[in-house]
Design an enzyme around this catalytic site. Structure first.
Site, PDB file in Angstrom:
ATOM      1  N   ASP A  27       0.858  -1.184   0.000  1.00 41.83           N
ATOM      2  CA  ASP A  27       0.000   0.000   0.000  1.00 41.83           C
ATOM      3  C   ASP A  27       0.894   1.233   0.000  1.00 41.83           C
ATOM      4  O   ASP A  27       1.579   1.531   0.983  1.00 41.83           O
ATOM      5  CB  ASP A  27      -0.900  -0.026   1.244  1.00 41.83           C
ATOM      6  CG  ASP A  27      -1.929   1.096   1.249  1.00 41.83           C
ATOM      7  OD1 ASP A  27      -1.748   2.081   0.517  1.00 41.83           O
ATOM      8  OD2 ASP A  27      -2.912   0.976   2.011  1.00 41.83           O
ATOM      9  N   HIS A  28       0.863   1.974  -1.123  1.00 51.04           N
ATOM     10  CA  HIS A  28       1.786   3.104  -1.280  1.00 51.04           C
ATOM     11  C   HIS A  28       1.411   4.301  -0.411  1.00 51.04           C
ATOM     12  O   HIS A  28       2.148   5.289  -0.358  1.00 51.04           O
ATOM     13  CB  HIS A  28       1.838   3.527  -2.745  1.00 51.04           C
ATOM     14  CG  HIS A  28       3.204   3.997  -3.169  1.00 51.04           C
ATOM     15  ND1 HIS A  28       4.239   4.171  -2.297  1.00 51.04           N
ATOM     16  CD2 HIS A  28       3.692   4.327  -4.399  1.00 51.04           C
ATOM     17  CE1 HIS A  28       5.312   4.587  -2.948  1.00 51.04           C
ATOM     18  NE2 HIS A  28       5.009   4.686  -4.240  1.00 51.04           N
ATOM     19  N   ARG A  29       0.261   4.245   0.269  1.00 56.03           N
ATOM     20  CA  ARG A  29      -0.067   5.332   1.192  1.00 56.03           C
ATOM     21  C   ARG A  29       0.839   5.321   2.413  1.00 56.03           C
ATOM     22  O   ARG A  29       1.165   6.374   2.962  1.00 56.03           O
ATOM     23  CB  ARG A  29      -1.525   5.220   1.639  1.00 56.03           C
ATOM     24  CG  ARG A  29      -2.562   5.451   0.568  1.00 56.03           C
ATOM     25  CD  ARG A  29      -3.953   5.205   1.098  1.00 56.03           C
ATOM     26  NE  ARG A  29      -4.155   3.829   1.539  1.00 56.03           N
ATOM     27  CZ  ARG A  29      -5.277   3.360   2.072  1.00 56.03           C
ATOM     28  NH1 ARG A  29      -6.313   4.185   2.233  1.00 56.03           N
ATOM     29  NH2 ARG A  29      -5.383   2.102   2.428  1.00 56.03           N
TER      30      ARG A  29
END
Length: 489
Positions: free
Chosen positions: A459-461
């Site tokens: 998850d690139h968040r």
């Protein structure tokens, strides 16, 4: 003293047999209107997004009506069956016992000990009941529950309380099969076998079990639908020409139909919803690395001979799981989740390691609780139990809750790699490709080495490229040089 008879039917509602589930599909009714039912008798089988469960009725009586046909999806809390409770045939639920007690107190406050004469029949009834579940007897403690305020200590447990204990056992235990066997006992079969029998239209009550302790196996079901083995007399008859003995031309698939529609429900429906939610909520990034795992494969063979691991499942997945756990220990921020409501990143200081497993009911992801704290033998034991339980269709809803990081082994299908989608609530998932001999430069020479490709989606968040790359590189480095399991741990 006059006994009041309540002629109104009792409504049994669809319970939540999982954790927060909102609906379940009625797979099969075991009773019909007019049938007599007893406390603890299974009346139907339902399927949720988590498991197939048999529902026991919590009181005695006669079935008045079935509110929904088989194949109907019903919301939790909706009444599914009405039962006329016979006077004195079953212990009254707590709500009725409470109201009866209140009336008795108003009419005769000086006789509080009157209800004390009922525990003996209840205990006797429990002793005579047959076990509802495979491998489970009737709990003697089921008649001894802490009374609620305002309810006499001798009052029978509430309907919901009676159901809760039975439902938990039904989710976690092995379940009975369909139909009724000779002698009034239900045939024993595991959930995948029951589903196979349902799909093939076989009544388990007509099958002679060949498994241990009278359990019906998949082979028994297939044998029940196999055509009679009597082609020899036709072929050997003198008047029969040779041509008819040849097998007929194959029939078109699906009986000639050009398409087949499969209802989306149960595990498939839950998986689809979860994957869509994950794909369109968390921005996915996937990175790949190809690594020489020859030394890891040699270590696997050596560990199979280790006495500490005797009888345990030892395979490459065991060391891959251990490598990922070590990488998470070195980079703990990868083991986190995104709290949208609070706008916070929640870093987990424990690892519930999910293992994607293909089952007859669809793909599920049970997880090993606190995998980070387990030794290699303990991890091997947990992996073995997880896989065998999943294949038998006995994975409980609790085993699929609370995962933090997942491994999906697509290599068992001969696939080199993939771009896995995150499980909701998790920040990373590792895909393991097939391990096979490939030409590889080793010590300056091209040799045949055991090679695999790893893919890490995150998850690139909350996981940037640097963190994701470091975790994937660590896993690859450990599998290339497994001695790092010691130096880095």
């Amino acid at each position: 003293m006059t006994t009041m008879t309540d002629t109104s039917p009792r409504e049994f509602k669809m319970p939540d047999v999982g954790e927060g589930l909102t609906e379940a599909e009625i797979l099969k009714w075991y009773v019909q209107p007019g049938d007599t039912v007893t406390d603890g008798q299974v009346v139907c089988e339902v399927e949720t997004a988590k498991a197939a469960v048999e529902l026991p009725i919590p009181y005695d009586g006669v079935v008045r009506a079935l509110h929904f046909p088989e194949g109907t999806t019903v919301d939790v809390g909706t009444s599914i069956i009405a039962v006329d409770v016979a006077s004195g045939a079953a212990p009254a639920p707590a709500s009725e016992a409470a109201s009866a007690s209140a009336s008795a107190e108003k009419a005769a406050p000086a006789t509080p000990a009157a209800p004390a004469a009922k525990p003996a029949p209840a205990a006797k009834k429990i002793e005579g009941r047959k076990p509802v579940l495979v491998g489970y007897g009737v709990a003697e403690s089921s008649t001894k529950r802490r009374p609620r305020k305002g309810v006499p200590a001798t009052a029978a447990p509430a309907e919901d309380t009676l159901y809760a204990a039975a439902a938990i056992q039904a989710v976690q235990g092995e379940l009975n099969g369909h139909g009724h066997a000779p002698g009034g006992q239900r045939p024993l079969a595991k959930p995948p076998v029951r589903k196979l029998a349902k799909d093939l239209g076989v009544d388990l009550a007509t099958i002679t079990p060949s498994g241990p302790d009278g359990v019906i196996t998949r082979e028994d079901v297939h044998a029940a639908v196999a055509p009679p083995k009597a082609p020899e007399p036709v072929v050997e008859a003198p008047s029969a020409p040779a041509a008819p003995a040849v097998a007929p031309a194959p029939v078109a698939s699906y009986d000639g139909a050009r398409e087949t529609r499969i209802p989306v429900k149960g595990v498939r429906k839950a998986t689809a919803a979860a994957m869509v939610g994950s794909a369109f909520t968390a921005p996915h990034v996937t990175e790949f690395v190809t690594v020489d795992v020859t030394r890891t494969m040699k270590l696997v063979e050596e560990l199979k001979q280790d006495r500490e691991l005797a009888g345990l499942r030892v395979n490459p997945l065991l060391l891959i799981a251990k490598a990922l756990l070590v990488a998470i220990k070195r980079h703990p921020d990868i083991n986190a989740s995104w709290d949208e409501a609070a706008q916070e990143i929640v870093v987990k200081h424990y690892v519930n390691l999910g293992i994607a497993a293909a089952t007859p009911r669809g793909l599920i992801v049970p997880n090993i609780k606190d995998a980070h704290a387990k030794t290699l033998p303990q991890l091997a034991e947990s992996l073995g139990e997880l896989v065998s339980t999943a294949k038998e269709g006995r994975t409980s809803p609790a085993a699929m809750q609370g995962g933090t990081v997942t491994i999906t082994n697509v290599g068992v299908f001969g696939i080199d790699t993939g771009t896995p989608i995150l499980n909701p609530g998790e920040s990373a998932i590792l895909a393991v490709g097939s391990i096979k001999l490939q030409p590889w430069v080793h010590k300056g020479k091209v040799k045949a080495r055991q090679v695999t490709t790893l893919a890490l989606s995150f998850d690139h968040r909350l996981v940037d490229g640097e963190l994701g790359s470091k975790v994937l590189a660590d896993v690859a480095a450990i599998l290339e040089q497994p001695k790092r399991l010691i130096t880095w741990a």
